[in-house]
Write a protein that holds these residues in place. Structure first.
Motif, PDB file in Angstrom:
ATOM      1  N   TYR A  87       0.831  -1.210   0.000  1.00 30.74           N
ATOM      2  CA  TYR A  87       0.000   0.000   0.000  1.00 30.74           C
ATOM      3  C   TYR A  87       0.868   1.263   0.000  1.00 30.74           C
ATOM      4  N   GLY A  88       2.111   1.153  -0.471  1.00 27.23           N
ATOM      5  CA  GLY A  88       3.019   2.288  -0.482  1.00 27.23           C
ATOM      6  C   GLY A  88       3.546   2.665   0.879  1.00 27.23           C
ATOM      7  N   LYS A  93       5.626  -2.750   4.013  1.00 28.75           N
ATOM      8  CA  LYS A  93       6.789  -3.269   3.289  1.00 28.75           C
ATOM      9  C   LYS A  93       7.734  -3.979   4.252  1.00 28.75           C
ATOM     10  N   ARG A  94       7.977  -3.373   5.411  1.00 34.64           N
ATOM     11  CA  ARG A  94       8.888  -3.956   6.395  1.00 34.64           C
ATOM     12  C   ARG A  94       8.392  -5.298   6.905  1.00 34.64           C
ATOM     13  N   THR A  95       7.102  -5.397   7.158  1.00 32.27           N
ATOM     14  CA  THR A  95       6.570  -6.633   7.725  1.00 32.27           C
ATOM     15  C   THR A  95       6.335  -7.702   6.670  1.00 32.27           C
ATOM     16  N   GLY A  96       6.401  -7.324   5.379  1.00 35.62           N
ATOM     17  CA  GLY A  96       6.161  -8.301   4.317  1.00 35.62           C
ATOM     18  C   GLY A  96       4.731  -8.784   4.268  1.00 35.62           C
ATOM     19  N   PHE A  97       3.790  -7.912   4.643  1.00 27.00           N
ATOM     20  CA  PHE A  97       2.383  -8.298   4.661  1.00 27.00           C
ATOM     21  C   PHE A  97       1.949  -8.846   3.305  1.00 27.00           C
ATOM     22  N   ARG A 328      -3.499  -5.501  11.051  1.00 28.31           N
ATOM     23  CA  ARG A 328      -3.220  -6.639  10.178  1.00 28.31           C
ATOM     24  C   ARG A 328      -1.744  -7.008  10.145  1.00 28.31           C
ATOM     25  N   ALA A 329      -0.867  -6.035  10.328  1.00 25.38           N
ATOM     26  CA  ALA A 329       0.557  -6.320  10.139  1.00 25.38           C
ATOM     27  C   ALA A 329       1.429  -5.874  11.307  1.00 25.38           C
ATOM     28  N   ASP A 335       6.242   3.857  11.646  1.00 26.39           N
ATOM     29  CA  ASP A 335       6.315   3.264  10.310  1.00 26.39           C
ATOM     30  C   ASP A 335       5.691   4.157   9.246  1.00 26.39           C
ATOM     31  N   PHE A 336       4.878   5.126   9.661  1.00 27.52           N
ATOM     32  CA  PHE A 336       4.108   5.908   8.693  1.00 27.52           C
ATOM     33  C   PHE A 336       4.766   7.264   8.452  1.00 27.52           C
TER      34      PHE A 336
END
Length: 494
Positions: A87-88, A93-97, A328-329, A335-336
């Motif tokens: 989702y950009g 990205k870090r968690t590899g969701f 979810r992740a 992180d944002f």
């Protein structure tokens, strides 16, 4: 298949070549992959490759109107089971969701026969009209790599304009299909509310203001893909009447004489560049030459209130998407991006009665546009007020970012919301593209048509809105304009 052969085909033409066995699906796919490898390092349009998945699928029997056609999905709201989806966002990205199931729109694209070989760049949670995330870096415009390809479907637009794929997945909350299409010289169609799916997790996104579809080079590709994906799902909040006939048929039908209103007055009072005004004037002359009744007129909507109500939806969406990423992740606040955190805080600060009032006013806008459409079939404006900004040009000013961060630390988010600085931030962010948000707040179908290029060879789009659920009328008009002033062979230098 050579690139010069591949790039001369839209999606339906490629599918026909595959069906006639003039080429194989694998050959079409390898041409797309080769183009991606050659040009994507310059554009950063694709952020995740799915070559092996697509190659395996190309060996299978395929059916549907786009059987064997290379295709890209946006890395936002168009999940592919088992493939990481960011989702950009740095956190995702870090968690590899990775989702466990396909999005419904992905299912419908696959049933249409496409070969999905990558995911495209998007700003964090699609909350910007440029594509410059901290997670992936900026996507670049093939017409001039110092310029943005727009947002939030900027990666998809850059990829299609550069010839990587004939069409690509996109979605639109406030112009995110039409704005990138406009500045990349492409056709961008936003279906009306509820026409395409958001499932399986939700029936609509942000009270129906956001929709899924594609960005394409040809009108008929967009129409045929909407034929393949339109219609209700199990989670649909309501069921629209089906189209009178296939949208693909509408593209080649002789259009009726339309009453078309046009305006270059930006709804929020922003200045409109001379190039945008010239583009609309030229489009008005073209339409008049085709037999349409064209005259200046503007719907009676208060732009300042419209800006506030769009902000309410944007803040609410940011709060929802940040909360979902945490749930979810396991993402954390750090992180944002700062802009995302600010928008989410404002979403949490917004009172329920204020959000409800904004939603009520959206119904007022629907009523006003319905009255307007008693006189006019179509409302035409520039898609953007200016040419595409340079990369980084719309970043939040440091002083405003510092003020917001300090107020947040002091627990003064409510003060930010009522200070007038929020409106200033919104105005700054969308000043270059203020014409598209109205269609989202009313749920009307709308499109950007590539009818204008500057003396320096940069594209600008013309924006058209129609009545609710009248996608067919817009496809008839788009087909007529495409025949009168073709753009398919206009190619960027990149």
């Amino acid at each position: 298949m050579r690139f010069d052969e591949y790039s001369r085909c839209d999606g339906l033409r490629l599918a026909q070549l595959v069906a006639d066995r003039e080429i194989s699906a694998a050959e079409a796919l390898e041409a797309a992959i080769a183009r991606a490898e050659a040009i994507n390092p310059r554009l950063n349009a694709i952020v995740a490759r799915m070559d092996s998945i697509a190659r395996e699928r190309a060996r299978e029997p395929l059916s549907g109107p786009f059987a064997g056609v290379p295709f890209l999905e946006k890395d936002l709201g168009q999940e592919y089971a088992g493939v990481p989806c960011s989702y950009g966002s740095r956190g995702l990205k870090r968690t590899g969701f990775a989702p466990s199931v396909h999005a419904e729109i992905t299912e419908r694209w696959l049933k249409a026969g496409v070969l999905i070989f990558g995911r495209t760049n998007t700003p964090e949670f699609g909350l910007q009209l440029v594509t410059e995330s901290a997670a992936w870096g900026p996507a670049r415009n093939p017409w001039s790599v110092d310029l943005t390809p727009g947002g939030s479907s900027g990666g998809s637009a850059a990829a299609v304009a550069a010839g990587i794929a004939p069409l690509a997945g996109a979605n639109d909350l406030g112009g995110s299909i039409r704005v990138p299409a406009a500045v990349c010289g492409l056709f961008g169609f936003k279906p009306g509310r509820g026409r395409t799916p958001w499932g399986p997790e939700r029936g609509e996104m942000l009270f129906g203001s956001a929709v899924n579809h594609v960005i394409s080079r040809s009108v008929r590709d967009s129409a045929a893909m909407l034929d393949a994906t339109q219609g209700p799902e199990l989670a649909s909040a309501f069921q629209l009447a089906p189209p009178q006939r296939p949208y693909l048929e509408e593209v080649s039908r002789e259009g009726e004489r339309l009453r078309i209103a046009f305006s270059t007055r930006a709804p929020f009072g922003e200045p409109v560049g001379r190039e945008a005004s010239a583009a609309v004037d030229a489009a008005a002359k073209l339409l008049a030459s085709l037999g349409h009744e064209v005259e200046p007129a503007t719907p009676a909507i208060d732009g300042e209130t419209l800006l506030d109500d769009f902000g309410s939806l944007l803040f609410t969406g940011a709060a929802l998407l940040v909360a979902e990423a945490k749930r979810r992740a396991g993402c954390r606040d750090g992180d944002f991006e700062p802009d995302t955190r600010l928008l989410a805080r404002l979403g949490h600060t917004l009172r329920a009665d204020e959000l409800a009032a904004s939603l009520d006013r959206c119904q007022d806008y629907v009523r006003i546009m319905n009255v307007f459409h008693r006189r006019y079939d179509v409302y035409m404006t520039p898609t953007t007020a200016t040419l595409a900004p340079h990369i980084g040009e719309t970043s939040t000013p440091r002083a405003l970012a510092a003020f917001a961060a300090a107020a947040a630390r002091l627990g003064l988010s409510r003060a930010i919301l009522s200070s007038g600085r929020v409106r200033a931030l919104l105005r700054f962010k969308i000043a270059w593209a203020p014409f598209t948000e109205l269609a989202n707040l009313t749920g009307a179908p709308a499109m950007s048509v590539p009818l204008h290029w500057t003396a320096d060879g940069l594209p600008m789009g013309i924006h058209f809105m129609s009545r609710a659920s009248d996608e067919g009328l817009l496809f008839r008009l788009a087909g007529e304009l495409e025949r009168a002033q073709p753009w398919f062979d206009r190619r960027p230098p990149a």
